[in-house]
Design a protein around this motif. Structure first.
Motif, PDB file in Angstrom:
ATOM      1  N   PRO A 139       2.760  34.872   7.548  1.00  0.00           N
ATOM      2  CA  PRO A 139       1.693  34.244   6.756  1.00  0.00           C
ATOM      3  C   PRO A 139       1.283  35.009   5.498  1.00  0.00           C
ATOM      4  CG  PRO A 139       1.161  34.139   9.091  1.00  0.00           C
ATOM      5  CD  PRO A 139       2.390  34.996   8.971  1.00  0.00           C
ATOM      6  N   ASP A 140       1.326  36.346   5.552  1.00  0.00           N
ATOM      7  CA  ASP A 140       0.851  37.146   4.420  1.00  0.00           C
ATOM      8  C   ASP A 140       1.943  37.474   3.403  1.00  0.00           C
ATOM      9  OD1 ASP A 140      -1.585  37.156   5.660  1.00  0.00           O
ATOM     10  OD2 ASP A 140      -1.430  39.198   6.434  1.00  0.00           O
ATOM     11  N   ALA A 141       3.178  37.080   3.684  1.00  0.00           N
ATOM     12  CA  ALA A 141       4.290  37.539   2.856  1.00  0.00           C
ATOM     13  C   ALA A 141       4.120  37.181   1.386  1.00  0.00           C
ATOM     14  CB  ALA A 141       5.610  36.998   3.392  1.00  0.00           C
ATOM     15  N   GLU A 142       3.872  35.922   1.094  1.00  0.00           N
ATOM     16  CA  GLU A 142       3.771  35.507  -0.306  1.00  0.00           C
ATOM     17  C   GLU A 142       2.594  36.179  -0.999  1.00  0.00           C
ATOM     18  OE1 GLU A 142       3.655  31.484  -3.107  1.00  0.00           O
ATOM     19  OE2 GLU A 142       3.500  31.307  -0.928  1.00  0.00           O
ATOM     20  N   ALA A 143       1.450  36.257  -0.343  1.00  0.00           N
ATOM     21  CA  ALA A 143       0.274  36.864  -0.963  1.00  0.00           C
ATOM     22  C   ALA A 143       0.499  38.343  -1.249  1.00  0.00           C
ATOM     23  CB  ALA A 143      -0.944  36.679  -0.060  1.00  0.00           C
ATOM     24  N   VAL A 144       1.118  39.052  -0.320  1.00  0.00           N
ATOM     25  CA  VAL A 144       1.376  40.477  -0.522  1.00  0.00           C
ATOM     26  C   VAL A 144       2.360  40.696  -1.668  1.00  0.00           C
ATOM     27  CG1 VAL A 144       2.438  42.522   0.516  1.00  0.00           C
ATOM     28  CG2 VAL A 144       0.778  41.177   1.816  1.00  0.00           C
ATOM     29  N   LEU A 145       3.446  39.937  -1.678  1.00  0.00           N
ATOM     30  CA  LEU A 145       4.439  40.082  -2.747  1.00  0.00           C
ATOM     31  C   LEU A 145       3.834  39.728  -4.109  1.00  0.00           C
ATOM     32  CD1 LEU A 145       7.557  38.526  -0.975  1.00  0.00           C
ATOM     33  CD2 LEU A 145       7.175  40.949  -1.478  1.00  0.00           C
ATOM     34  N   SER A 146       3.003  38.699  -4.150  1.00  0.00           N
ATOM     35  CA  SER A 146       2.370  38.299  -5.411  1.00  0.00           C
ATOM     36  C   SER A 146       1.427  39.387  -5.919  1.00  0.00           C
ATOM     37  CB  SER A 146       1.598  36.995  -5.221  1.00  0.00           C
ATOM     38  OG  SER A 146       2.466  35.932  -4.918  1.00  0.00           O
ATOM     39  N   THR A 147       0.676  40.000  -5.015  1.00  0.00           N
ATOM     40  CA  THR A 147      -0.250  41.062  -5.417  1.00  0.00           C
ATOM     41  C   THR A 147       0.503  42.275  -5.947  1.00  0.00           C
ATOM     42  OG1 THR A 147      -1.874  40.308  -3.796  1.00  0.00           O
ATOM     43  CG2 THR A 147      -2.135  42.547  -4.633  1.00  0.00           C
ATOM     44  N   LEU A 148       1.603  42.621  -5.304  1.00  0.00           N
ATOM     45  CA  LEU A 148       2.420  43.739  -5.788  1.00  0.00           C
ATOM     46  C   LEU A 148       2.973  43.434  -7.176  1.00  0.00           C
ATOM     47  CD1 LEU A 148       4.370  44.647  -2.526  1.00  0.00           C
ATOM     48  CD2 LEU A 148       2.513  45.951  -3.582  1.00  0.00           C
ATOM     49  N   ARG A 149       3.400  42.208  -7.391  1.00  0.00           N
ATOM     50  CA  ARG A 149       3.927  41.819  -8.706  1.00  0.00           C
ATOM     51  C   ARG A 149       2.858  41.975  -9.778  1.00  0.00           C
ATOM     52  NH1 ARG A 149       8.601  41.421 -11.112  1.00  0.00           N
ATOM     53  NH2 ARG A 149       9.431  40.497  -9.223  1.00  0.00           N
ATOM     54  N   ARG A 150       1.666  41.491  -9.510  1.00  0.00           N
ATOM     55  CA  ARG A 150       0.578  41.590 -10.491  1.00  0.00           C
ATOM     56  C   ARG A 150       0.198  43.043 -10.765  1.00  0.00           C
ATOM     57  NH1 ARG A 150      -1.409  37.208  -7.421  1.00  0.00           N
ATOM     58  NH2 ARG A 150      -2.858  38.600  -6.312  1.00  0.00           N
ATOM     59  N   ALA A 151       0.373  43.900  -9.756  1.00  0.00           N
ATOM     60  CA  ALA A 151       0.025  45.312  -9.917  1.00  0.00           C
ATOM     61  C   ALA A 151       1.133  46.118 -10.578  1.00  0.00           C
ATOM     62  CB  ALA A 151      -0.314  45.914  -8.549  1.00  0.00           C
ATOM     63  N   GLY A 152       2.272  45.477 -10.842  1.00  0.00           N
ATOM     64  CA  GLY A 152       3.375  46.178 -11.486  1.00  0.00           C
ATOM     65  C   GLY A 152       4.197  47.030 -10.540  1.00  0.00           C
ATOM     66  N   VAL A 153       4.080  46.781  -9.233  1.00  0.00           N
ATOM     67  CA  VAL A 153       4.860  47.525  -8.237  1.00  0.00           C
ATOM     68  C   VAL A 153       6.170  46.778  -7.990  1.00  0.00           C
ATOM     69  CG1 VAL A 153       4.915  48.378  -5.860  1.00  0.00           C
ATOM     70  CG2 VAL A 153       2.756  48.378  -7.143  1.00  0.00           C
ATOM     71  N   LYS A 154       7.292  47.492  -8.125  1.00  0.00           N
ATOM     72  CA  LYS A 154       8.599  46.866  -7.929  1.00  0.00           C
ATOM     73  C   LYS A 154       8.870  46.631  -6.446  1.00  0.00           C
ATOM     74  CE  LYS A 154      10.551  48.918 -12.117  1.00  0.00           C
ATOM     75  NZ  LYS A 154      11.620  49.792 -12.681  1.00  0.00           N
ATOM     76  N   VAL A 155       9.710  45.640  -6.168  1.00  0.00           N
ATOM     77  CA  VAL A 155       9.980  45.244  -4.786  1.00  0.00           C
ATOM     78  C   VAL A 155      11.480  45.064  -4.567  1.00  0.00           C
ATOM     79  CG1 VAL A 155       9.742  43.367  -3.114  1.00  0.00           C
ATOM     80  CG2 VAL A 155       7.740  44.145  -4.406  1.00  0.00           C
ATOM     81  N   ALA A 156      11.958  45.602  -3.452  1.00  0.00           N
ATOM     82  CA  ALA A 156      13.335  45.360  -3.019  1.00  0.00           C
ATOM     83  C   ALA A 156      13.327  44.975  -1.550  1.00  0.00           C
ATOM     84  CB  ALA A 156      14.208  46.596  -3.229  1.00  0.00           C
TER      85      ALA A 156
END
Length: 254
Positions: A139-156
């Motif tokens: 349930p939290d996956a999209e919200a967490v990934l979106s918040t990281l994107r807005r914060a400028g944190v890269k994701v792999a």
């Protein structure tokens, strides 16, 4: 989790004077496991019912439940480890996360050890792991990934897996939120080998000491050997929160 990944806080010395706060190193990238962290396979009975339907067979739910129990014991892709791997499948099993043909061959072979009497059933079961409907994002996956994107944190995404998960990510509308994929069958290394985590950090252009690995198994904790901090989450059933939001406490400054 390594001490340097703990939240910053102040404490007192024995004489009552405040201790200086220790600063947490900044997180520039988060590496996510896939299965058990971002998404979970569909409920076992629904898996069996969908596979049977693909073969033109309608099962009653009681029989589907019984078959699901037997197939889980035999070994399911995205499910528990098999109770026993037949010798004829040993080589495929050992290579399942390094080659696509080995992944398919291992899991269809395990399914075939359960006598179901439905033509093509083992292949239909395997096909469910390749399609978006066979998975449920947490349930939290999209919200967490979106918040990281807005914060400028890269994701792999760093996963021991024998097939391409990008079509699943795309179907869930998450493609723009992920910068790189280090998939074992593509990079030739499996967790807990530090090499797969180092490869992911290299793809992102981030020092491993400024990366946080998030997963749900001891294999994910192998990232410590690459110099990353690690957060291990509980593995829970599809559709239930798994604590993924804790990532933001560590990776996104308040």
């Amino acid at each position: 989790m390594p001490d340097h990944a703990e939240p910053t806080h102040a404490s007192s010395r024995a004489d009552g004077a405040p201790r200086p706060s220790t600063s947490r190193r900044p997180v520039e990238a988060v590496l996510f496991d896939f299965h058990g962290t971002l998404a979970q396979v569909e409920e076992p009975r629904e898996w069996v019912l969908a596979a049977a339907a693909a073969c033109g067979v309608e099962l009653d739910r009681v029989r589907a439940t019984a078959l699901a129990d037997r197939l889980l014991t035999a070994g399911r892709a995205g499910g528990p480890l098999p109770a026993r791997v037949p010798p004829r499948l040993a080589e495929l099993w050992a290579d399942r996360d390094l080659y696509e043909h080995a992944h398919r061959g291992a899991y269809t072979g395990l399914a075939e050890t359960v006598d179901v009497g439905i033509d093509g059933f083992a292949d239909a079961l395997y096909e469910r792991v390749l399609v978006p409907d066979g998975w449920v994002p947490y349930p939290d996956a999209e919200a967490v990934l979106s918040t990281l994107r807005r914060a400028g944190v890269k994701v792999a995404v760093v996963s021991n897996i024998g097939f391409d998960i990008r079509p699943l990510i795309d179907a869930w509308g998450l493609t723009e939120l992920i910068d790189a994929y280090a998939l074992s069958y593509e990079v030739g290394r499996c967790k807990p080998d530090p090499g797969i985590f180092l490869r992911a950090c290299g793809m992102l252009g981030v020092d491993p000491e400024r990366a946080l690995m998030v997963g749900d198994t001891p294999a994910d904790a192998g990232a410590v050997g690459a110099g990353c901090a690690v957060l291990v989450l509980p593995c829970v059933d599809a559709g239930r929160p798994n604590g993924l939001g804790a990532v933001l406490d560590l990776a996104v400054p308040a």
